[in-house]
Design an enzyme around this catalytic site. Structure first.
Site, PDB file in Angstrom:
ATOM      1  N   ASP A   8      58.763 104.689  34.590  1.00 10.69           N
ATOM      2  CA  ASP A   8      59.328 104.362  35.883  1.00 10.69           C
ATOM      3  C   ASP A   8      60.317 105.465  36.233  1.00 10.69           C
ATOM      4  O   ASP A   8      60.357 106.506  35.561  1.00 10.69           O
ATOM      5  CB  ASP A   8      59.977 102.970  35.869  1.00 10.69           C
ATOM      6  CG  ASP A   8      61.287 102.904  35.097  1.00 10.69           C
ATOM      7  OD1 ASP A   8      61.659 103.890  34.411  1.00 10.69           O
ATOM      8  OD2 ASP A   8      61.956 101.854  35.164  1.00 10.69           O
ATOM      9  N   CYS A  65      61.156 104.013  30.244  1.00 10.26           N
ATOM     10  CA  CYS A  65      61.944 103.520  31.367  1.00 10.26           C
ATOM     11  C   CYS A  65      63.398 103.773  30.990  1.00 10.26           C
ATOM     12  O   CYS A  65      63.659 104.479  30.014  1.00 10.26           O
ATOM     13  CB  CYS A  65      61.650 102.055  31.701  1.00 10.26           C
ATOM     14  SG  CYS A  65      62.216 100.809  30.527  1.00 10.26           S
ATOM     15  N   THR A  67      65.814 102.017  29.563  1.00  8.37           N
ATOM     16  CA  THR A  67      66.131 101.601  28.188  1.00  8.37           C
ATOM     17  C   THR A  67      64.910 101.575  27.293  1.00  8.37           C
ATOM     18  O   THR A  67      65.038 101.552  26.073  1.00  8.37           O
ATOM     19  CB  THR A  67      66.745 100.192  28.159  1.00  8.37           C
ATOM     20  OG1 THR A  67      65.781  99.274  28.685  1.00  8.37           O
ATOM     21  CG2 THR A  67      68.045 100.132  28.948  1.00  8.37           C
ATOM     22  N   GLY A  68      63.721 101.514  27.879  1.00  6.98           N
ATOM     23  CA  GLY A  68      62.491 101.335  27.126  1.00  6.98           C
ATOM     24  C   GLY A  68      62.143  99.871  26.929  1.00  6.98           C
ATOM     25  O   GLY A  68      61.032  99.544  26.521  1.00  6.98           O
ATOM     26  N   HIS A  98      53.202 100.639   9.270  1.00 12.81           N
ATOM     27  CA  HIS A  98      53.194  99.220   8.910  1.00 12.81           C
ATOM     28  C   HIS A  98      52.666  98.311  10.016  1.00 12.81           C
ATOM     29  O   HIS A  98      52.109  97.263   9.721  1.00 12.81           O
ATOM     30  CB  HIS A  98      54.603  98.759   8.532  1.00 12.81           C
ATOM     31  CG  HIS A  98      55.077  99.328   7.235  1.00 12.81           C
ATOM     32  ND1 HIS A  98      56.189  98.855   6.584  1.00 12.81           N
ATOM     33  CD2 HIS A  98      54.603 100.330   6.467  1.00 12.81           C
ATOM     34  CE1 HIS A  98      56.380  99.542   5.470  1.00 12.81           C
ATOM     35  NE2 HIS A  98      55.424 100.453   5.392  1.00 12.81           N
ATOM     36  N   ASN A  99      52.868  98.691  11.281  1.00 14.24           N
ATOM     37  CA  ASN A  99      52.517  97.802  12.388  1.00 14.24           C
ATOM     38  C   ASN A  99      51.351  98.300  13.228  1.00 14.24           C
ATOM     39  O   ASN A  99      50.931  97.624  14.154  1.00 14.24           O
ATOM     40  CB  ASN A  99      53.728  97.590  13.297  1.00 14.24           C
ATOM     41  CG  ASN A  99      54.964  97.194  12.527  1.00 14.24           C
ATOM     42  OD1 ASN A  99      55.943  97.934  12.517  1.00 14.24           O
ATOM     43  ND2 ASN A  99      54.933  96.061  11.845  1.00 14.24           N
ATOM     44  N   ARG A 109      67.414 106.748  29.212  1.00 11.52           N
ATOM     45  CA  ARG A 109      68.875 106.761  29.270  1.00 11.52           C
ATOM     46  C   ARG A 109      69.489 106.489  27.901  1.00 11.52           C
ATOM     47  O   ARG A 109      70.701 106.346  27.784  1.00 11.52           O
ATOM     48  CB  ARG A 109      69.352 105.736  30.287  1.00 11.52           C
ATOM     49  CG  ARG A 109      68.872 106.029  31.692  1.00 11.52           C
ATOM     50  CD  ARG A 109      69.272 104.954  32.686  1.00 11.52           C
ATOM     51  NE  ARG A 109      68.727 105.275  34.010  1.00 11.52           N
ATOM     52  CZ  ARG A 109      68.251 104.365  34.851  1.00 11.52           C
ATOM     53  NH1 ARG A 109      68.264 103.084  34.521  1.00 11.52           N
ATOM     54  NH2 ARG A 109      67.786 104.739  36.023  1.00 11.52           N
ATOM     55  N   ARG A 132      48.276  95.561   2.678  1.00 11.70           N
ATOM     56  CA  ARG A 132      49.030  94.347   3.018  1.00 11.70           C
ATOM     57  C   ARG A 132      49.489  94.363   4.468  1.00 11.70           C
ATOM     58  O   ARG A 132      49.652  93.317   5.086  1.00 11.70           O
ATOM     59  CB  ARG A 132      50.217  94.167   2.082  1.00 11.70           C
ATOM     60  CG  ARG A 132      51.338  95.148   2.267  1.00 11.70           C
ATOM     61  CD  ARG A 132      52.464  94.915   1.242  1.00 11.70           C
ATOM     62  NE  ARG A 132      53.648  95.671   1.552  1.00 11.70           N
ATOM     63  CZ  ARG A 132      53.864  96.946   1.243  1.00 11.70           C
ATOM     64  NH1 ARG A 132      52.920  97.625   0.602  1.00 11.70           N
ATOM     65  NH2 ARG A 132      54.991  97.545   1.560  1.00 11.70           N
ATOM     66  N   HIS A 133      49.646  95.543   5.039  1.00  6.06           N
ATOM     67  CA  HIS A 133      50.066  95.655   6.437  1.00  6.06           C
ATOM     68  C   HIS A 133      48.953  95.228   7.388  1.00  6.06           C
ATOM     69  O   HIS A 133      49.218  94.661   8.442  1.00  6.06           O
ATOM     70  CB  HIS A 133      50.515  97.086   6.741  1.00  6.06           C
ATOM     71  CG  HIS A 133      51.565  97.572   5.801  1.00  6.06           C
ATOM     72  ND1 HIS A 133      52.818  97.008   5.717  1.00  6.06           N
ATOM     73  CD2 HIS A 133      51.533  98.544   4.867  1.00  6.06           C
ATOM     74  CE1 HIS A 133      53.524  97.634   4.795  1.00  6.06           C
ATOM     75  NE2 HIS A 133      52.757  98.563   4.254  1.00  6.06           N
ATOM     76  N   ARG A 136      48.962  91.559   7.955  1.00  2.58           N
ATOM     77  CA  ARG A 136      50.041  91.137   8.861  1.00  2.58           C
ATOM     78  C   ARG A 136      49.707  91.478  10.317  1.00  2.58           C
ATOM     79  O   ARG A 136      49.964  90.673  11.217  1.00  2.58           O
ATOM     80  CB  ARG A 136      51.345  91.783   8.428  1.00  2.58           C
ATOM     81  CG  ARG A 136      51.778  91.265   7.065  1.00  2.58           C
ATOM     82  CD  ARG A 136      52.865  92.076   6.447  1.00  2.58           C
ATOM     83  NE  ARG A 136      53.162  91.575   5.101  1.00  2.58           N
ATOM     84  CZ  ARG A 136      53.712  92.292   4.159  1.00  2.58           C
ATOM     85  NH1 ARG A 136      54.053  93.553   4.386  1.00  2.58           N
ATOM     86  NH2 ARG A 136      53.956  91.770   2.978  1.00  2.58           N
TER      87      ARG A 136
END
Length: 149
Positions: A8, A65, A67-68, A98-99, A109, A132-133, A136
């Site tokens: 943005d 953006c 702040t994100g 991991h994710n 900013r 293992r990730h 999850r």
């Protein structure tokens, strides 16, 4: 690898720095907007990038953006998207390893361009470790499926 980029008005300048950084590294990207610092609504750009990743038009996405936060929340509404808001390179690496994050959010900013470059480079280089990730991440997908029936 092709990266979807979006921001943005609050993240526009950082997105432009990141575009130049990716160009200098020879990394292909598509810019989904915005094209200026004129006020716009971040959900539109979080959605465009997330959809491009979900639809396979791009391999991963980077969104900015002020702040994100808002743009990452928007991107995470798209099924199959795992957007991580990162302000340091360790979190960026973990979000991939991991994710299996497929979209990275940054606050224009919040982080300066040099730190943003470090975060982006770390995130792009990191690979999902599976094991293992994976179990999850699959549980996250199961939660998503429950609410998208």
């Amino acid at each position: 690898m092709k990266i979807a980029l979006g921001s943005d008005h609050g993240g526009y300048e950082l997105k432009e720095y990141i575009k130049e950084h990716l160009e200098n590294k020879g990394i292909d990207f598509v810019d989904y907007g915005t094209g200026s610092t004129e006020s716009v609504d971040y959900p539109e750009y979080g959605y465009k990038v997330a959809k491009a990743v979900k639809d396979g038009e791009c391999d991963r996405g980077i969104i900015c953006c002020g702040t994100g936060i808002g743009i990452s929340i928007s991107a995470n509404k798209v099924p199959g998207i795992r957007c991580a808001l990162c302000s340091d390179s360790y979190s960026a690496r973990m979000s991939r390893e991991h994710n299996n994050a497929n979209v990275l959010a940054l606050g224009g900013r919040v982080v300066g361009k040099d730190l943003a470059f470090e975060i982006v480079d770390t995130w792009l280089k990191a690979e999902f470790q599976g094991g293992r990730h994976e179990r999850r991440v699959n549980k996250i997908s199961d939660i998503e499926k429950e609410f998208t029936k």
